[in-house]
Write a protein that holds these residues in place. Structure first.
Motif, short mmCIF file in Angstrom:
data_model
loop_
_atom_site.label_atom_id
_atom_site.label_comp_id
_atom_site.label_asym_id
_atom_site.label_seq_id
_atom_site.Cartn_x
_atom_site.Cartn_y
_atom_site.Cartn_z
N ALA A 118 1.09 -1.46 0.13
CA ALA A 118 0.38 0.02 0.38
C ALA A 118 0.73 1.45 0.10
N ARG A 119 0.59 2.25 -0.85
CA ARG A 119 1.25 3.51 -0.66
C ARG A 119 0.24 4.70 -1.10
N VAL A 120 -0.32 4.38 0.09
CA VAL A 120 -2.58 5.68 -0.02
C VAL A 120 -2.23 6.02 2.05
N LEU A 121 -2.95 7.17 2.21
CA LEU A 121 -3.17 6.90 4.01
C LEU A 121 -3.94 6.28 3.77
N GLY A 122 -4.27 5.26 5.56
CA GLY A 122 -4.53 4.33 5.80
C GLY A 122 -4.12 2.98 5.19
N GLY A 123 -2.79 2.88 4.11
CA GLY A 123 -2.64 1.68 4.10
C GLY A 123 -3.27 0.14 4.09
N ALA A 124 -3.27 -0.07 4.06
CA ALA A 124 -3.56 -1.52 3.61
C ALA A 124 -5.00 -1.84 3.68
N THR A 125 -5.67 -0.94 4.52
CA THR A 125 -6.84 -1.01 4.67
C THR A 125 -7.42 -0.57 4.07
N CYS A 126 -6.51 0.11 3.56
CA CYS A 126 -7.34 0.43 1.90
C CYS A 126 -7.47 -0.02 0.31
N LEU A 127 -6.56 -1.44 0.55
CA LEU A 127 -6.55 -2.27 -0.48
C LEU A 127 -7.26 -4.09 -0.20
N ASN A 128 -7.33 -4.44 1.65
CA ASN A 128 -7.22 -5.32 2.03
C ASN A 128 -8.92 -5.46 1.44
N ALA A 129 -9.05 -7.59 1.84
CA ALA A 129 -10.25 -7.77 1.58
C ALA A 129 -11.54 -7.54 2.73
N SER A 211 -14.12 1.13 5.16
CA SER A 211 -14.03 2.41 6.61
C SER A 211 -12.35 2.27 6.19
N THR A 212 -11.76 2.88 6.87
CA THR A 212 -9.76 3.20 6.66
C THR A 212 -9.73 3.06 7.65
N ALA A 213 -8.22 2.74 8.05
CA ALA A 213 -7.12 3.69 8.82
C ALA A 213 -7.64 5.27 9.08
N ALA A 214 -7.72 5.88 8.29
CA ALA A 214 -7.87 7.07 7.96
C ALA A 214 -9.13 7.66 8.37
N ASP A 215 -9.99 6.99 8.46
CA ASP A 215 -10.75 7.29 8.79
C ASP A 215 -10.83 7.69 10.76
N ILE A 216 -10.39 6.89 10.73
CA ILE A 216 -9.68 7.30 12.50
C ILE A 216 -8.96 8.04 12.64
N LEU A 217 -8.00 8.70 11.90
CA LEU A 217 -8.17 10.09 12.29
C LEU A 217 -9.22 11.78 12.00
N VAL A 218 -9.50 11.40 10.68
CA VAL A 218 -10.70 12.54 10.25
C VAL A 218 -11.48 12.46 11.81
N GLN A 219 -11.46 11.01 12.35
CA GLN A 219 -12.82 10.38 13.55
C GLN A 219 -12.43 11.75 14.93
N SER A 220 -11.07 10.92 14.72
CA SER A 220 -10.37 10.88 16.71
C SER A 220 -9.21 11.85 16.42
N ALA A 221 -8.26 12.48 14.96
CA ALA A 221 -7.49 13.12 15.89
C ALA A 221 -7.72 14.41 16.20
N ASN A 222 -6.54 15.15 16.41
CA ASN A 222 -6.90 16.77 17.44
C ASN A 222 -5.46 17.58 15.89
N PRO A 223 -6.80 18.42 15.09
CA PRO A 223 -6.17 18.90 14.07
C PRO A 223 -5.29 19.98 14.46
N ARG A 224 -5.22 20.52 15.79
CA ARG A 224 -4.39 21.70 16.34
C ARG A 224 -2.75 20.99 16.82
N LYS A 225 -3.44 19.45 16.54
CA LYS A 225 -1.74 19.32 17.22
C LYS A 225 -0.79 18.18 15.93
N LEU A 226 -2.06 18.19 15.09
CA LEU A 226 -1.36 16.91 13.61
C LEU A 226 -1.37 17.66 12.46
#
Length: 543
Positions: A118-129, A211-226
């Motif tokens: 994988a070469r995408v934000l979210g990694g293998a969660t964007c490609l796998n089954a 859903s991908t690991a990138a959705d975790i960033l959207v839902q849980s990251a603090n955008p002021r720190k990341l």
């Protein structure tokens, strides 16, 4: 840990939704392409995370609650890409090798097995089954993790990306066939790892949206720190060595899409570079940075920062073998939803509605997959070049150990029982027998391994000649040899490695749930450790 530090950590983690309001609704304000990063590369950070994949996203989201974090991802964004987000485009996305900036990078192992990085934000969660299932309690203990925090971390991940699947007729019949074949009892729907047959979780919701690991960033990251930089390929870590008894990481060098290189640094003190580049990328990056087997590094012209013979060694992949079943009735698309956890060390799963080697949907074919758990065969990873964009050289030595081959044989025999079970009878053509199905499957060109025969003479030969990968490779930076129990690089300061390269085995029937959990788990542990340290400083130097 002091009371104040504990209170602060609990408060931050409970109220993370409030902290990331500006990141929701598709306004990913903290994500930029590397060439448009501007002042972001001039700042210093508490943590620089290399790799925005399965572990990196949950790790970054957690650390950003209280610390400044820069996440560097070599690929682009998954948001709005229907090849990634829609189940019907699974094969199209997985085989999208042509563009140098596609989410998928083809990799061919020395064994002759073709796979995808994988070469995408979210990694293998964007490609796998998409199959979501936890590690077993014994595996959690073997990893040295604390069970209560593991449970909390799994639940945190599941609240954002995991769904209960709606199994189609093929999946239901495979589950029944597994129990008929002796893979019992049937345990119903559960995320837990329980011997027998079960319906597990999935990253795909009821409409087929991933859903991908990138959705975790959207839902849980603090955008002021990341801050997240896309198309930022880290070429090497920077180390301070003068006047130090141990090398200490103080930053990284990355390149963007136009090839220009940039340097970004850590803050002074306890700041760290955390490598989460996956089982192929993490040992590769250590070697490119001068950490690895000294003679190998010298042969590539790389300055040796630290001789670390275990880097890239002990690599393993759970070998996969498939049986393709032509069906007498049309069947709808499905990816992995059901798994049979056998007593002899193999896992059996199924999919339907996709062709084995091309991008066309096949309405009259199902696939039953068998994979060996905990392979004893081991291989290695070494550098192919000094460019981080290039794949390393990797060999897994599939079935070199006789136990692995025997487990595969038992697994394929169970698959055959499933195919011939009463529950599967409606799918099988009346004039087609098991020998014909196996011969047809054997003739599928699923790898580059030279065939010793054009017909399947034995199950042992079937295992050897039709072996493929299902992306469960691991090792190269294992706990105990390359990193310690806190995931710190042994022999150096300021570096941790948190991803599947640290595993001595692939946890659960499918590892992605545990990799995401590990990112959250270690994020909480690091924050706790950091806040505890700050609390002690405050007690020593009251304001």
């Amino acid at each position: 840990m002091g009371i104040k530090a504990s209170t602060v950590l609990i408060f931050l983690l409970l109220f993370h939704d409030f902290l990331c309001i500006s990141a929701k609704g598709g306004k990913h304000s903290f994500v930029k392409e590397a060439k448009k990063s501007g002042k972001w590369t001039k700042l210093k950070y508490d943590y620089i995370i290399v790799g925005g994949g399965t572990a990196g996203c949950s790790l970054a989201a957690t650390l950003s609650q209280n610390m400044s974090v820069l996440l560097l991802e070599r690929g682009g964004s998954p948001f709005g890409n229907e090849n990634i987000t829609q189940i019907q485009n699974f094969h199209t996305n997985l085989l999208d090798y042509e563009s140098p900036h596609s989410p998928t990078q083809e990799v061919i192992f020395e064994d002759g097995v073709i796979s995808a990085r994988a070469r995408v934000l979210g990694g293998a969660t964007c490609l796998n089954a998409g199959f979501y299932t936890r590690a077993s309690p014994s595996e959690v203990r073997a990893m040295g993790l604390e069970a209560p925090l593991v449970e909390q971390s799994y639940r945190w991940v599941e609240s954002m990306v995991a769904h209960r699947p709606l199994p189609n007729e093929w999946q239901v019949s495979v589950a029944k066939g597994l129990t008929e074949a002796g893979v019992s009892p049937y345990n119903g729907f559960t995320y837990d790892h329980i011997p027998g047959t079960k319906l597990g979780g999935t990253l795909f919701n009821s409409t087929g949206h991933r859903s991908t690991a990138a959705d975790i960033l959207v839902q849980s990251a603090n955008p002021r720190k990341l801050k997240v930089l896309l198309y930022a390929t880290v070429q090497r870590l920077l180390f301070a060595t003068e006047g130090k008894t141990r090398p200490k990481a103080n930053g990284v060098v990355f390149s963007n899409r136009d090839g220009s290189k940039h340097r970004v640094l850590l803050k002074e003190g306890n700041s760290e570079v955390i490598i989460s580049a996956g089982a192929l990328g993490s040992p590769q990056l250590l070697m490119l940075s001068g950490i690895g087997p000294a003679e190998e590094l010298k042969s590539m012209g790389i300055r040796v920062i630290m001789d670390h013979p275990a880097v890239g060694k002990g690599m393993a992949d759970n070998p996969l073998n498939s049986v393709f079943v032509p069906t007498a009735i049309p069947i709808s698309m499905s990816l992995i939803q059901v798994v049979g956890i056998t007593k002899y060390g193999t896992y059996i799963e199924a999919s339907s509605g996709f062709g084995p080697t091309d991008t066309k949907l096949v309405k009259n074919e199902g696939i039953i997959l068998e994979k060996v758990n905990g392979p004893r065969s081991r291989g290695y990873l070494r550098l192919n070049s000094t460019n981080a964009e290039d794949n390393p050289v990797v060999r897994f030595n599939y079935f070199e150990h006789p136990v692995d081959l025997q487990r595969c044989v038992e697994g394929i025999k169970t698959v055959q029982k499933v195919i011939m079970s009463q529950s599967m009878k409606k799918f099988i053509y009346p004039n087609m027998n098991l020998t014909q199905i196996m011969r047809s499957s054997f003739q599928q060109r699923v790898n580059l391994i030279p065939r010793k025969t054009e017909d399947c003479e034995s199950i042992e030969q079937y295992c050897k000649d039709t072996v493929t990968s299902i992306w469960h490779y691991h090792g190269g930076c294992q706990v105990g040899s390359v990193i310690d129990g806190d995931y710190r690089l042994i022999g150096a300061d300021g570096v941790r490695i948190i991803d599947g390269s640290t595993f001595n085995f692939s946890p659960g029937t499918n590892p992605q749930a545990t990799v995401m959990m590990l990112g959250r788990y270690m994020g909480v542990k690091i924050l706790t450790e950091r806040l505890d340290s700050l609390a002690k400083v405050n007690l020593q130097h009251p304001t």
